[in-house]
Design a protein around this motif. Structure first.
Motif, PDB file in Angstrom:
ATOM      1  N   LYS A 120      -8.740   6.841   1.601  1.00  0.00           N
ATOM      2  CA  LYS A 120      -8.493   6.940   0.159  1.00  0.00           C
ATOM      3  C   LYS A 120      -8.258   8.399  -0.219  1.00  0.00           C
ATOM      4  CE  LYS A 120     -10.938   2.891  -1.457  1.00  0.00           C
ATOM      5  NZ  LYS A 120     -11.849   2.405  -2.493  1.00  0.00           N
ATOM      6  N   VAL A 121      -7.217   8.644  -0.947  1.00  0.00           N
ATOM      7  CA  VAL A 121      -6.879  10.016  -1.337  1.00  0.00           C
ATOM      8  C   VAL A 121      -6.647  10.089  -2.846  1.00  0.00           C
ATOM      9  CG1 VAL A 121      -5.866  10.665   0.869  1.00  0.00           C
ATOM     10  CG2 VAL A 121      -4.433   9.585  -0.882  1.00  0.00           C
ATOM     11  N   ARG A 122      -6.519  11.307  -3.325  1.00  0.00           N
ATOM     12  CA  ARG A 122      -6.092  11.499  -4.701  1.00  0.00           C
ATOM     13  C   ARG A 122      -5.052  12.620  -4.710  1.00  0.00           C
ATOM     14  NH1 ARG A 122     -11.278  13.981  -4.906  1.00  0.00           N
ATOM     15  NH2 ARG A 122     -11.026  16.232  -5.135  1.00  0.00           N
ATOM     16  N   THR A 123      -4.315  12.689  -5.818  1.00  0.00           N
ATOM     17  CA  THR A 123      -3.257  13.696  -5.905  1.00  0.00           C
ATOM     18  C   THR A 123      -3.813  14.961  -6.547  1.00  0.00           C
ATOM     19  OG1 THR A 123      -1.616  11.974  -6.149  1.00  0.00           O
ATOM     20  CG2 THR A 123      -0.967  14.178  -6.852  1.00  0.00           C
ATOM     21  N   GLU A 124      -3.530  16.090  -5.910  1.00  0.00           N
ATOM     22  CA  GLU A 124      -3.875  17.365  -6.554  1.00  0.00           C
ATOM     23  C   GLU A 124      -2.638  18.229  -6.602  1.00  0.00           C
ATOM     24  OE1 GLU A 124      -7.276  19.407  -5.002  1.00  0.00           O
ATOM     25  OE2 GLU A 124      -8.624  17.845  -5.773  1.00  0.00           O
ATOM     26  N   ARG A 125      -2.594  19.078  -7.622  1.00  0.00           N
ATOM     27  CA  ARG A 125      -1.445  19.970  -7.749  1.00  0.00           C
ATOM     28  C   ARG A 125      -1.918  21.400  -7.744  1.00  0.00           C
ATOM     29  NH1 ARG A 125       3.113  17.226  -9.051  1.00  0.00           N
ATOM     30  NH2 ARG A 125       2.680  15.078  -9.645  1.00  0.00           N
ATOM     31  N   ASP A 126      -1.179  22.272  -7.041  1.00  0.00           N
ATOM     32  CA  ASP A 126      -1.541  23.688  -7.074  1.00  0.00           C
ATOM     33  C   ASP A 126      -0.859  24.346  -8.271  1.00  0.00           C
ATOM     34  OD1 ASP A 126       1.071  24.072  -6.429  1.00  0.00           O
ATOM     35  OD2 ASP A 126       0.686  24.737  -4.368  1.00  0.00           O
ATOM     36  N   ALA A 127      -1.052  25.656  -8.375  1.00  0.00           N
ATOM     37  CA  ALA A 127      -0.537  26.380  -9.540  1.00  0.00           C
ATOM     38  C   ALA A 127       0.976  26.188  -9.696  1.00  0.00           C
ATOM     39  CB  ALA A 127      -0.874  27.865  -9.421  1.00  0.00           C
ATOM     40  N   GLN A 128       1.690  26.052  -8.559  1.00  0.00           N
ATOM     41  CA  GLN A 128       3.146  25.904  -8.635  1.00  0.00           C
ATOM     42  C   GLN A 128       3.537  24.468  -8.941  1.00  0.00           C
ATOM     43  OE1 GLN A 128       1.955  28.015  -5.905  1.00  0.00           O
ATOM     44  NE2 GLN A 128       2.346  29.576  -7.443  1.00  0.00           N
ATOM     45  N   GLY A 129       2.535  23.599  -9.085  1.00  0.00           N
ATOM     46  CA  GLY A 129       2.854  22.204  -9.362  1.00  0.00           C
ATOM     47  C   GLY A 129       3.140  21.418  -8.100  1.00  0.00           C
ATOM     48  N   ARG A 130       2.937  22.067  -6.928  1.00  0.00           N
ATOM     49  CA  ARG A 130       3.170  21.324  -5.675  1.00  0.00           C
ATOM     50  C   ARG A 130       2.068  20.299  -5.490  1.00  0.00           C
ATOM     51  NH1 ARG A 130       4.787  26.525  -2.628  1.00  0.00           N
ATOM     52  NH2 ARG A 130       2.615  26.867  -3.104  1.00  0.00           N
ATOM     53  N   ARG A 131       2.478  19.170  -4.936  1.00  0.00           N
ATOM     54  CA  ARG A 131       1.594  18.020  -4.860  1.00  0.00           C
ATOM     55  C   ARG A 131       0.976  17.963  -3.475  1.00  0.00           C
ATOM     56  NH1 ARG A 131       2.591  12.447  -3.915  1.00  0.00           N
ATOM     57  NH2 ARG A 131       4.413  13.178  -2.758  1.00  0.00           N
ATOM     58  N   SER A 132      -0.331  17.679  -3.421  1.00  0.00           N
ATOM     59  CA  SER A 132      -0.902  17.366  -2.119  1.00  0.00           C
ATOM     60  C   SER A 132      -1.887  16.225  -2.288  1.00  0.00           C
ATOM     61  CB  SER A 132      -1.583  18.600  -1.524  1.00  0.00           C
ATOM     62  OG  SER A 132      -2.648  18.988  -2.361  1.00  0.00           O
ATOM     63  N   LEU A 133      -2.073  15.477  -1.193  1.00  0.00           N
ATOM     64  CA  LEU A 133      -2.981  14.343  -1.218  1.00  0.00           C
ATOM     65  C   LEU A 133      -4.261  14.774  -0.523  1.00  0.00           C
ATOM     66  CD1 LEU A 133      -0.413  11.560  -0.269  1.00  0.00           C
ATOM     67  CD2 LEU A 133      -1.331  12.055  -2.543  1.00  0.00           C
ATOM     68  N   ALA A 153       0.849  -1.191   0.000  1.00  0.00           N
ATOM     69  CA  ALA A 153       0.000   0.000   0.000  1.00  0.00           C
ATOM     70  C   ALA A 153       0.886   1.244   0.000  1.00  0.00           C
ATOM     71  CB  ALA A 153      -0.909  -0.003   1.217  1.00  0.00           C
ATOM     72  N   VAL A 154       0.612   2.132  -0.954  1.00  0.00           N
ATOM     73  CA  VAL A 154       1.438   3.324  -1.150  1.00  0.00           C
ATOM     74  C   VAL A 154       0.576   4.559  -0.936  1.00  0.00           C
ATOM     75  CG1 VAL A 154       3.123   4.313  -2.725  1.00  0.00           C
ATOM     76  CG2 VAL A 154       2.385   1.974  -3.062  1.00  0.00           C
ATOM     77  N   ARG A 155       1.134   5.580  -0.316  1.00  0.00           N
ATOM     78  CA  ARG A 155       0.365   6.816  -0.082  1.00  0.00           C
ATOM     79  C   ARG A 155       0.102   7.569  -1.397  1.00  0.00           C
ATOM     80  NH1 ARG A 155       0.991   9.341   5.144  1.00  0.00           N
ATOM     81  NH2 ARG A 155       0.867  11.356   4.109  1.00  0.00           N
ATOM     82  N   SER A 156       1.151   7.727  -2.178  1.00  0.00           N
ATOM     83  CA  SER A 156       1.024   8.605  -3.352  1.00  0.00           C
ATOM     84  C   SER A 156       0.520   7.809  -4.555  1.00  0.00           C
ATOM     85  CB  SER A 156       2.372   9.233  -3.648  1.00  0.00           C
ATOM     86  OG  SER A 156       3.304   8.212  -3.823  1.00  0.00           O
ATOM     87  N   ALA A 157       0.631   8.443  -5.722  1.00  0.00           N
ATOM     88  CA  ALA A 157       0.194   7.772  -6.943  1.00  0.00           C
ATOM     89  C   ALA A 157       1.212   6.699  -7.333  1.00  0.00           C
ATOM     90  CB  ALA A 157       0.065   8.789  -8.071  1.00  0.00           C
TER      91      ALA A 157
END
Ligand SMILES: Cc1cc2nc3c(=O)[nH]c(=O)nc-3n(C[C@H](O)[C@H](O)[C@H](O)COP(=O)(O)OP(=O)(O)OC[C@H]3O[C@@H](n4cnc5c(N)ncnc54)[C@H](O)[C@@H]3O)c2cc1C
Ligand SMILES: Cc1ncc(C[n+]2csc(CCOP(=O)(O)OP(=O)(O)O)c2C)c(N)n1
Ligand code: SF4
Ligand code: SF4
Ligand code: SF4
Ligand SMILES: [Mg+2]
Lengths: 351, 611
Positions: free
Chosen positions: B336-349, B288-292
């Motif tokens: 359960k999470v998904r990856t989102e990126r802000d304008a700077q391309g920073r990743r958050s779950l 099981a992995v946190r990120s994508a």
């Protein structure tokens, strides 16, 4: 001497033309000419011109005589039609092929020996008949293939590699072509693709006899001091009268020039030949003036290059003869053998 | 040929100043080194194409020795290296996949004959200096190998009874057989370091007080990170730190595992944990992995191997709780999470809002990271540490703030890999040698560089310049049923010599450089016309950014240099984009004057003892 074939791999960002082909798709077999031969650069220029004009290779028929230059059709457009004929006889084979099938684009490739010595008569008649073709002479001033004897285009006074001075007057094929009525005449240099590629493109788009004299140093037998066909000599004496830009129908015109800087010559198919003047007074649509200019500058030892003459509303041999438009191989038996009655009618006309 | 030789070519070119790029300085070793993409990317700068040619020639022992001098552990690395060279390989830019560089290295190790008489001998005369090497992993072993032949007395310390570090204790045997470790560690032990194994070093101060002239700290990053979530304490008996568990397996303390296993984490340690678990009795092993999935840290080939062993990898799962009943673990609850990126391309779950997922299991292996730890280094003896608890280390000399103390490997800048540890070891050995000889360790000895023409005849070269069009070959694997039945059966079987030859032929010989002599060039364009990759352009000079845009094919890869000549007779310059050159030598074959030559550039990095 065998060279490795060129690997099939190509640059990942290679541009493609309207047919989805890269310039690599227009290559032929690996050249067996001497390393550095000017003829190979002309092959590369032909490849580039056909690529840029989106020509399907199988629409071209390459014809040549004998000589290093006449070998080159093997080294470009590997999927085009080809006929490597007899020494000096390319023009008549080309004329015949053209008469039989006018749907192909005829590209005659010859040498100065092939066209100015043994084939001079053939050259002259093919030009004066206005056969629709591109006729390129790869002019190195020697018989390269037979080890460097002076050819008929070698300048009087130029020196062979062994130091022998050429006593004979040269034949200037450009002057001859002008005299004989060619409707598109240019001269260029294998070492200047920026000039040569557009000239070939214009010739491919031209209807009628288009002739190009391309000086093409023979690195093995004629690139020494004292030669007038060496890279150095040609670069030092090159007098380009104009730069050609080919504007295809429906293509936007990009570069802008001041009025008077350019001459535009429309062609029968809507192509516009746009000439940026390098020599202010040079008018490439005036045959007589072109000949004058050529003679004057040749007397000063200059090599005049560029598009030297072009006729806007040119015609070709088929127009003169009123031949049928359909290639003969697509006519049925009934059309080709109209029968005894038709023959009797033809005979009657001669009585 | 002789006729062409009479061409008047001497002293061509002009020196009139032209605005634009300065002529390339090919005397700078860095210029051609960068063209050898793999060697440049290798932390130890192994001369890759050189050994690949030797493999193609069947000269496995010679190929092995080229490797051994550079990277010390060819057989080990040929199976386990992180292979930074492969993503750099030019073949990937001109065809599809890189040359299987790493697995070719293994071929050299597998098929060589006895090379022991080619190894350096233990020094007969000692130079009087004593160097302590703490931790017997690849970093320290490299320092030992470089310093011992010079006469240094090296003392190798490790808490484990056998040298090798994590190569031995962490990497599972089904990836790396014990014999390979014994052989290559053995070559270094054969140089006769003094061994103090099986005893942990508890004080750096005590070590310095023992009078060592230098101390190298190569203790790695041995601390596996824990996961503090509810249920951790209650289920402690069934939740293991992955690295500790792997070490226990390696030492033979752990011989089995329950049927249902969850592995937390997406790095290589997680991959080794799950594959080991499958071999010890785990039937339902899940990662099981946190990120994508696409962002997992593990190498693609490790992931591939895990998947092919029926181990599902589920992504976008954040562990929330260990579920337990009466001291027994029953499962793990995930958000359960998904990856989102802000304008700077920073990743958050961000939570998806779906119900939590529970995976039922009997054991959890936590493989979510590791760190260095130095409880044994006193903080008041002059070795400074930063906020993260890492020592302050000079990235060039590997010296700490204490003049006698050096760091390398995972201990220096955090966990990396074996080849990086080796590279650190070489540099630290140079520094220790320089310092003890009273020299400035910042003045690094230059690499040894040789440039040799490959011309043998008109169209004949000392290297095989024909470009292979073959696709990359897959390394044969043991059938899965047999692989999963044993902890020590090596999964990868390695290339056989014939496969190796095909793979070696895919190498483009990027070290055989195109060297241009402008004084010879007559600007005939032959090289331009023949070049299959449209690398060469003769044009007026200009600023780099502008020049790159108007070459025969645009030079968009800014990581790759342009080779620019001084002005030629026409005032133009020769510009070659190094990016996708095949090193096929056709330019040199076609050049009538020899203005292009193919010259082999062999760069060997400096080693301790170099002047
Ligand atoms: C599960 C796992 C799999 C890996 N797989 C790969 C792989 O396939 N390829 C790859 O390139 N890298 C891999 N790595 C990483 C690689 O093992 C390390 O980067 C490398 O071993 C670091 O080398 P080192 O010399 O710095 O230290 P280590 O190899 O960590 O050796 C340090 C040694 O120091 C000893 N030590 C520590 N403290 C003390 C002390 N106080 N006293 C005495 N001895 C001490 C330890 O016992 C150990 O033996 C893996 C790591 C893990 C955890
Ligand atoms: C009928 C005939 N006569 C003579 C020859 C010998 N020959 C072969 S090539 C050649 C001259 C070629 O010169 P050129 O056309 O200038 O070609 P180059 O090799 O210089 O490109 C001659 C005379 C021949 N092949 N056939
Ligand atoms: S002999 Fe001269 S013309 Fe013939 S291939 Fe060689 S260089 Fe070209
Ligand atoms: S070696 Fe020469 S011909 Fe071959 S790809 Fe490189 S530049 Fe082009
Ligand atoms: S082949 Fe290229 S490098 Fe050689 S002389 Fe011709 S233009 Fe110069
Ligand atoms: Mg000729």
């Amino acid at each position: 001497m065998t060279y490795l074939p060129k690997p099939k791999l190509h640059h990942p960002a290679l541009p493609k033309n309207a047919l989805g082909l890269t310039h690599r798709d227009y290559e032929g077999a690996i050249s067996t000419l001497c390393a550095g031969c000017g003829h190979d650069s002309i092959s590369a220029a032909i490849i580039q011109a056909c690529f840029e004009l989106d020509i399907e290779p199988h629409r071209i028929a390459k014809l040549s005589g004998i000589g290093c230059s006449s070998k080159t059709p093997t080294y470009f457009l590997g999927t085009a039609h080809g006929f490597n004929s007899v020494h000096g006889r390319m023009p008549s084979v080309l004329t015949g092929a053209n008469l039989a099938n006018r749907d192909l684009i005829y590209l005659g490739v010859s040498g100065d020996g092939d066209s100015a010595s043994i084939g001079l008569g053939q050259f002259a008649h093919c030009i004066r008949r206005g056969v629709d073709m591109v006729y390129i002479v790869e002019n190195n001033g020697v018989y390269g293939l037979t080890k460097g004897q002076f050819s008929a285009t070698a300048d009087k006074g130029s020196k062979s590699k062994k130091g022998v001075v050429n006593p004979d007057s040269p034949i200037d094929l450009v002057a001859l072509a002008l005299l004989l009525g060619a409707t598109y005449v240019g001269r260029s240099f294998s070492g200047d693709k920026a000039q040569l590629v557009p000239l070939i493109k214009g010739a491919l788009r031209h209807k009628g006899a288009a002739f190009l004299d391309v000086i093409s140093p023979c690195v093995t037998f004629n690139n020494h001091k004292g030669s007038t066909k060496s890279f150095d000599f040609v670069r030092e004496h090159n007098d380009a009268v104009n730069r050609l830009d080919i504007i295809l129908p429906q293509k936007p015109i990009t570069a802008e020039y001041e009025p008077g800087e350019v001459i535009e010559v429309p062609q029968h198919d809507g192509t516009i030949l746009r000439l940026l003047k390098l020599e202010a007074d040079y008018d490439p649509t005036d045959r007589v003036a072109a000949m004058d200019y050529l003679f004057e500058h040749r007397a000063r030892g200059e090599i005049v290059t560029g598009l030297l003459y072009v006729e806007p509303h040119s015609t070709d041999l088929h127009d003169e003869l009123g031949t049928v438009a359909t290639p003969l191989n697509r006519l049925g038996e009934a059309e080709l053998c109209p029968g005894a009655a038709a023959l009797a009618k033809v005979n009657a006309a001669h009585r | 040929m002789s006729e062409i030789g009479e061409l008047d070519v001497a002293g061509r070119g002009t020196d009139a100043p032209v605005a634009g790029m300065p002529p390339t300085d090919i005397a700078d070793p860095a210029y051609f080194h960068k063209v050898v993409d793999c060697q440049w990317a290798c932390p130890a700068h192994t001369p890759v194409p050189e050994y690949i040619r030797l493999i193609a020639a069947g000269r496995y022992a010679d190929a092995y020795m080229v490797n051994w001098w550079s990277n010390v552990f060819p057989g080990i690395l040929g199976r386990t290296c992180d292979r930074p060279c492969e993503p750099a390989c030019r073949r990937a830019r001109v065809e599809r996949e890189p040359v299987a560089i790493c697995r070719l290295k293994r071929v050299a190790a597998d098929y060589k004959d006895d090379i022991r008489d080619r190894l350096p001998r233990p020094a007969t005369a000692k130079n009087g200096f004593r160097v302590a090497l703490v931790g017997a992993g690849p970093a320290s072993l490299t320092v030992a190998r470089d310093l011992l032949p010079l006469g240094y007395h090296c003392v190798l310390f490790d808490q484990d009874v056998r040298a090798g570090g994590m190569i031995r204790t962490q990497i599972p045997r089904f990836r790396l057989p014990e014999e390979v470790i014994d052989e290559e560690v053995g070559y270094i032990l054969g140089l006769e370091p003094e061994l103090r194994l099986g005893r942990r070093v508890e004080s750096l101060k005590a070590l310095l007080d023992e009078g060592f002239d230098a101390v190298f700290v190569g203790t790695g990053a041995p601390k596996g990170r824990d996961l503090e979530v509810p249920g951790r304490r209650e289920a402690a008996a069934h939740v293991h730190i992955g690295m500790e568990w792997l070490a226990a397996v390696s030492f033979g303390h752990v011989k089995s595992i329950a049927e249902r296993v969850v592995v937390l984490g997406g790095g290589n340690t997680a991959m080794d944990c799950c594959r080991t678990a499958r071999r010890l009795g785990g039937k339902e092993v899940t990662v099981a992995v946190r990120s994508a999935f696409a962002e997992m840290k593990a190498s693609p080939w490790e992931i591939e191997d895990a998947l092919s062993e029926d181990i599902p990898i589920l992504d976008h799962l954040v562990p929330l709780e260990f579920l337990h009943e009466g001291g027994k673990l029953t499962g793990v609850r995930f958000r359960k999470v998904r990856t989102e990126r802000d304008a700077q391309g920073r990743r958050s779950l961000v939570p998806t809002g779906e119900p939590d997922l529970v995976i039922r299991c009997d054991v959890v292996l936590v493989a979510i990271g590791q760190e260095a730890a130095f409880p044994w280094i006193e903080r008041d003896i002059g070795v400074a540490f930063d906020r993260h608890g890492l020592p302050v280390v000079d990235p060039v000399t590997f010296r700490s703030t204490h003049p006698k103390v050096f760091f390398g490997g995972d201990a220096a800048f955090g966990p990396k890999n074996i080849i990086t540890a080796v590279a650190h070891g070489h540099e630290a050995a140079i520094s220790i040698d320089l310092v003890l000889r009273g020299l400035d360790p910042l003045r690094r000895p230059p690499p040894e560089v040789r440039l040799t023409s490959q011309k043998m005849g008109l169209h004949e070269w000392a290297y095989d310049n024909e470009v292979s069009l073959e696709a990359r070959r897959r390394v044969p694997h043991l059938p899965r049923s047999r692989a999963l039945a044993s902890l020590s059966a090596e999964v990868e079987l390695g290339f056989n010599p014939e496969q190796a030859w095909h793979e070696a032929e895919r190498c483009l010989n990027c070290d055989v450089q195109t060297v241009f002599t402008r004084e010879l060039c007559i600007e005939c364009d032959a090289c331009v016309d023949i070049c299959p990759m449209d690398c060469i352009t003769f044009t007026v000079n200009g600023p780099e950014a502008e020049l790159r845009g108007r070459l025969k094919a645009p030079a968009r890869n800014l990581d790759q240099p342009l080779y620019v000549s001084a002005p030629l007779a026409t005032g133009r310059v020769m510009v070659k984009d190094e990016d996708v050159c095949l090193h096929c030598g056709l330019c040199a074959e076609r050049c009538p004057t020899g203005a292009w030559d193919m010259q082999k550039f062999l760069l060997e990095t400096a080693r301790a003892g170099c002047r």
